[in-house]
Write a protein that holds these residues in place. Structure first.
Motif, PDB file in Angstrom:
ATOM      1  N   CYS A  63      -1.359   0.041  -6.553  1.00 30.02           N
ATOM      2  CA  CYS A  63      -0.696  -0.855  -5.625  1.00 30.02           C
ATOM      3  C   CYS A  63      -0.479  -0.057  -4.351  1.00 30.02           C
ATOM      4  O   CYS A  63      -0.110   1.112  -4.395  1.00 30.02           O
ATOM      5  CB  CYS A  63       0.639  -1.279  -6.219  1.00 30.02           C
ATOM      6  SG  CYS A  63       1.524  -2.379  -5.116  1.00 30.02           S
ATOM      7  N   GLU A  64      -0.737  -0.704  -3.234  1.00 29.85           N
ATOM      8  CA  GLU A  64      -0.691  -0.001  -1.964  1.00 29.85           C
ATOM      9  C   GLU A  64       0.155  -0.799  -0.981  1.00 29.85           C
ATOM     10  O   GLU A  64      -0.001  -2.011  -0.879  1.00 29.85           O
ATOM     11  CB  GLU A  64      -2.125   0.109  -1.453  1.00 29.85           C
ATOM     12  CG  GLU A  64      -2.307   1.007  -0.277  1.00 29.85           C
ATOM     13  CD  GLU A  64      -3.783   1.162   0.044  1.00 29.85           C
ATOM     14  OE1 GLU A  64      -4.421   2.052  -0.554  1.00 29.85           O
ATOM     15  OE2 GLU A  64      -4.297   0.382   0.859  1.00 29.85           O
ATOM     16  N   ALA A  65       1.036  -0.102  -0.289  1.00 29.03           N
ATOM     17  CA  ALA A  65       1.818  -0.739   0.773  1.00 29.03           C
ATOM     18  C   ALA A  65       1.423  -0.055   2.078  1.00 29.03           C
ATOM     19  O   ALA A  65       1.394   1.170   2.147  1.00 29.03           O
ATOM     20  CB  ALA A  65       3.311  -0.569   0.513  1.00 29.03           C
ATOM     21  N   ARG A  66       1.068  -0.855   3.073  1.00 33.20           N
ATOM     22  CA  ARG A  66       0.726  -0.230   4.343  1.00 33.20           C
ATOM     23  C   ARG A  66       1.332  -0.983   5.511  1.00 33.20           C
ATOM     24  O   ARG A  66       1.591  -2.163   5.438  1.00 33.20           O
ATOM     25  CB  ARG A  66      -0.788  -0.083   4.506  1.00 33.20           C
ATOM     26  CG  ARG A  66      -1.578  -1.364   4.445  1.00 33.20           C
ATOM     27  CD  ARG A  66      -3.005  -1.131   4.920  1.00 33.20           C
ATOM     28  NE  ARG A  66      -3.742  -0.173   4.116  1.00 33.20           N
ATOM     29  CZ  ARG A  66      -4.333   0.928   4.607  1.00 33.20           C
ATOM     30  NH1 ARG A  66      -4.250   1.226   5.884  1.00 33.20           N
ATOM     31  NH2 ARG A  66      -5.005   1.724   3.814  1.00 33.20           N
ATOM     32  N   GLN A  67       1.569  -0.222   6.555  1.00 35.86           N
ATOM     33  CA  GLN A  67       2.095  -0.808   7.768  1.00 35.86           C
ATOM     34  C   GLN A  67       1.275  -0.294   8.923  1.00 35.86           C
ATOM     35  O   GLN A  67       1.205   0.913   9.156  1.00 35.86           O
ATOM     36  CB  GLN A  67       3.562  -0.430   7.963  1.00 35.86           C
ATOM     37  CG  GLN A  67       4.189  -1.135   9.157  1.00 35.86           C
ATOM     38  CD  GLN A  67       5.426  -0.423   9.658  1.00 35.86           C
ATOM     39  OE1 GLN A  67       5.609   0.756   9.381  1.00 35.86           O
ATOM     40  NE2 GLN A  67       6.237  -1.113  10.401  1.00 35.86           N
ATOM     41  N   GLY A  68       0.628  -1.216   9.628  1.00 36.70           N
ATOM     42  CA  GLY A  68      -0.162  -0.822  10.783  1.00 36.70           C
ATOM     43  C   GLY A  68      -1.159   0.260  10.442  1.00 36.70           C
ATOM     44  O   GLY A  68      -1.846   0.195   9.437  1.00 36.70           O
TER      45      GLY A  68
ATOM     46  N   HIS B 163       0.781   3.614  -5.505  1.00 36.79           N
ATOM     47  CA  HIS B 163       1.227   3.948  -6.849  1.00 36.79           C
ATOM     48  C   HIS B 163       0.135   3.475  -7.799  1.00 36.79           C
ATOM     49  O   HIS B 163      -0.275   2.318  -7.744  1.00 36.79           O
ATOM     50  CB  HIS B 163       2.541   3.228  -7.152  1.00 36.79           C
ATOM     51  CG  HIS B 163       3.146   3.609  -8.472  1.00 36.79           C
ATOM     52  ND1 HIS B 163       4.133   4.562  -8.578  1.00 36.79           N
ATOM     53  CD2 HIS B 163       2.900   3.175  -9.721  1.00 36.79           C
ATOM     54  CE1 HIS B 163       4.465   4.689  -9.862  1.00 36.79           C
ATOM     55  NE2 HIS B 163       3.719   3.856 -10.575  1.00 36.79           N
ATOM     56  N   THR B 164      -0.344   4.357  -8.664  1.00 37.21           N
ATOM     57  CA  THR B 164      -1.464   4.030  -9.542  1.00 37.21           C
ATOM     58  C   THR B 164      -1.009   3.945 -10.991  1.00 37.21           C
ATOM     59  O   THR B 164      -0.161   4.711 -11.431  1.00 37.21           O
ATOM     60  CB  THR B 164      -2.572   5.113  -9.432  1.00 37.21           C
ATOM     61  OG1 THR B 164      -2.996   5.160  -8.070  1.00 37.21           O
ATOM     62  CG2 THR B 164      -3.759   4.787 -10.314  1.00 37.21           C
TER      63      THR B 164
END
Length: 109
Positions: free
Chosen positions: A87-92, A99-100
Motif C-alpha cells: 500500500c502506498e501513500a503519496r503526495q505530489g 507498507h508491504t
C-alpha cells in the motif's frame, strides 16, 4: 514551506472467515496525514483482476486526515501467496510512504 505530515500506514490481512468463502479483502488504513490530497493506492505484483475500493479523506478531530483503500482478491490468489501487495501513500512529487504485506508473512496457522 508547506506543512505536510505523512500518514501512518496499517495493512490488515483478510479474515479467516472471509477466506473460507473464497474471498480475500485487504484493507490499507492511512491515518493522521495532512493535507487531504494524499492519494492512497495498492501496488500489486502478479495478480490479475484485483479490485480496489477507495474511501474519500475523512477529517479527524485534530485537523489531520484518514483514508482507507480496500483490495479484493480471490482466496486462491492470496494463498498462492508468492504475491506481495504494498500500500502506498503519496503526495505530489514527494517520495511515497509504503507498507508491504505478503501472504507468506500471514502464514495460515
Amino acid at each position: 514551506g508547506q506543512f505536510s505530515m505523512e500518514p501512518a500506514l496499517t495493512v490488515l490481512p483478510p479474515s479467516r472467515s472471509e477466506l473460507a468463502q473464497g474471498k480475500a479483502t485487504l484493507m490499507c488504513l492511512a491515518n493522521k496525514g495532512f493535507p487531504s490530497d494524499w492519494s492512497v493506492s495498492w501496488k500489486v505484483s502478479g495478480i490479475e483482476g484485483a479490485v480496489e475500493q477507495r474511501s474519500p479523506a475523512l477529517p479527524l478531530k485534530d485537523g489531520l486526515y484518514s483514508w482507507s483503500v480496500g483490495l479484493t482478491l480471490t482466496a486462491q490468489q492470496w494463498r498462492e501467496g508468492a504475491v506481495a501487495v504494498s500500500c502506498e501513500a503519496r503526495q505530489g512529487s514527494q517520495s511515497p510512504v509504503s507498507h508491504t504485506l505478503s501472504a507468506l508473512q500471514c502464514s495460515q496457522d
